[in-house]
Design a protein around this motif. Structure first.
Motif, PDB file in Angstrom:
ATOM      1  N   PRO A  34      43.859  44.152  35.439  1.00  0.00           N
ATOM      2  CA  PRO A  34      42.743  43.916  36.357  1.00  0.00           C
ATOM      3  C   PRO A  34      42.764  42.524  36.992  1.00  0.00           C
ATOM      4  N   ARG A  35      43.402  41.558  36.351  1.00  0.00           N
ATOM      5  CA  ARG A  35      43.464  40.207  36.921  1.00  0.00           C
ATOM      6  C   ARG A  35      44.220  40.213  38.244  1.00  0.00           C
ATOM      7  N   LEU A  59      42.165  41.910  40.883  1.00  0.00           N
ATOM      8  CA  LEU A  59      41.126  41.001  41.374  1.00  0.00           C
ATOM      9  C   LEU A  59      41.709  39.975  42.344  1.00  0.00           C
ATOM     10  N   GLU A  60      42.899  39.485  42.066  1.00  0.00           N
ATOM     11  CA  GLU A  60      43.565  38.567  42.999  1.00  0.00           C
ATOM     12  C   GLU A  60      43.802  39.259  44.341  1.00  0.00           C
ATOM     13  N   ASN A  61      44.201  40.518  44.296  1.00  0.00           N
ATOM     14  CA  ASN A  61      44.404  41.270  45.537  1.00  0.00           C
ATOM     15  C   ASN A  61      43.088  41.411  46.301  1.00  0.00           C
ATOM     16  N   ALA A 114      38.351  46.722  39.225  1.00  0.00           N
ATOM     17  CA  ALA A 114      38.212  45.344  39.706  1.00  0.00           C
ATOM     18  C   ALA A 114      37.171  45.346  40.826  1.00  0.00           C
ATOM     19  N   GLU A 115      36.482  44.213  40.936  1.00  0.00           N
ATOM     20  CA  GLU A 115      35.388  44.120  41.908  1.00  0.00           C
ATOM     21  C   GLU A 115      35.459  42.793  42.649  1.00  0.00           C
ATOM     22  N   TYR A 116      35.207  42.862  43.951  1.00  0.00           N
ATOM     23  CA  TYR A 116      35.137  41.656  44.779  1.00  0.00           C
ATOM     24  C   TYR A 116      33.748  41.583  45.387  1.00  0.00           C
ATOM     25  N   GLN A 117      33.086  40.463  45.163  1.00  0.00           N
ATOM     26  CA  GLN A 117      31.785  40.218  45.763  1.00  0.00           C
ATOM     27  C   GLN A 117      31.690  38.719  46.002  1.00  0.00           C
ATOM     28  N   PRO A 118      31.835  38.290  47.257  1.00  0.00           N
ATOM     29  CA  PRO A 118      31.841  36.849  47.526  1.00  0.00           C
ATOM     30  C   PRO A 118      30.480  36.231  47.231  1.00  0.00           C
ATOM     31  N   ASP A 119      30.498  34.939  47.021  1.00  0.00           N
ATOM     32  CA  ASP A 119      29.263  34.194  46.809  1.00  0.00           C
ATOM     33  C   ASP A 119      28.607  33.966  48.161  1.00  0.00           C
ATOM     34  N   GLY A 145      50.540  48.569  41.328  1.00  0.00           N
ATOM     35  CA  GLY A 145      51.146  48.004  40.119  1.00  0.00           C
ATOM     36  C   GLY A 145      50.094  47.560  39.123  1.00  0.00           C
ATOM     37  N   SER A 146      49.015  46.985  39.622  1.00  0.00           N
ATOM     38  CA  SER A 146      47.927  46.555  38.742  1.00  0.00           C
ATOM     39  C   SER A 146      47.335  47.741  37.996  1.00  0.00           C
TER      40      SER A 146
END
Length: 115
Positions: free
Chosen positions: A68-69, A72-74, A98-103, A61-62
């Motif tokens: 993209p918000r 990113l939540e996903n 969208a990108e996920y990269q934890p701190d 759906g995104s």
């Protein structure tokens, strides 16, 4: 070699059985370790494939509505898996959506360092 000839047959048989059992146990331990490594790798692949399918199905759906918000939540749902250090969703034109990269720095700190 001459010393081996002078040993009693009982000692020779015990030595042969001990060596044979030791080699068999070493071979068995090697097979078990290889099997465990393969099983663990397959389990990790299955888990990551499942996570990718879930994130992918939640993000259709995104991508459809160019949001993209929400994508990113996903991806941020992957934060519960500390072994995942990077994830990205690409659009139909192979552009990063969208990108996920934890701190990683905050997770690597000891509790005494953060206070």
């Amino acid at each position: 070699m001459p010393r081996l000839r002078n040993l009693p047959i009982k000692t020779k048989l015990i030595a042969m059985m001990t060596i044979t059992a030791s080699v068999a146990m070493l071979l068995m331990a090697t097979v078990v370790l290889i099997n465990e490594a393969i099983t663990k790798r397959d389990a990790i692949i299955a888990e990551l494939s499942t996570l990718a399918e879930v994130i992918g199905s939640r993000s259709t759906g995104s991508l459809t509505f160019n949001d993209p918000r929400t994508a990113l939540e996903n991806l941020n749902a992957l934060a519960v898996k500390q072994n995942i250090i990077y994830a990205v969703i690409f659009d139909e034109h192979d552009q990063q959506f969208a990108e996920y990269q934890p701190d990683l720095d905050s997770k690597a700190k000891l509790p005494s360092e953060s206070s």
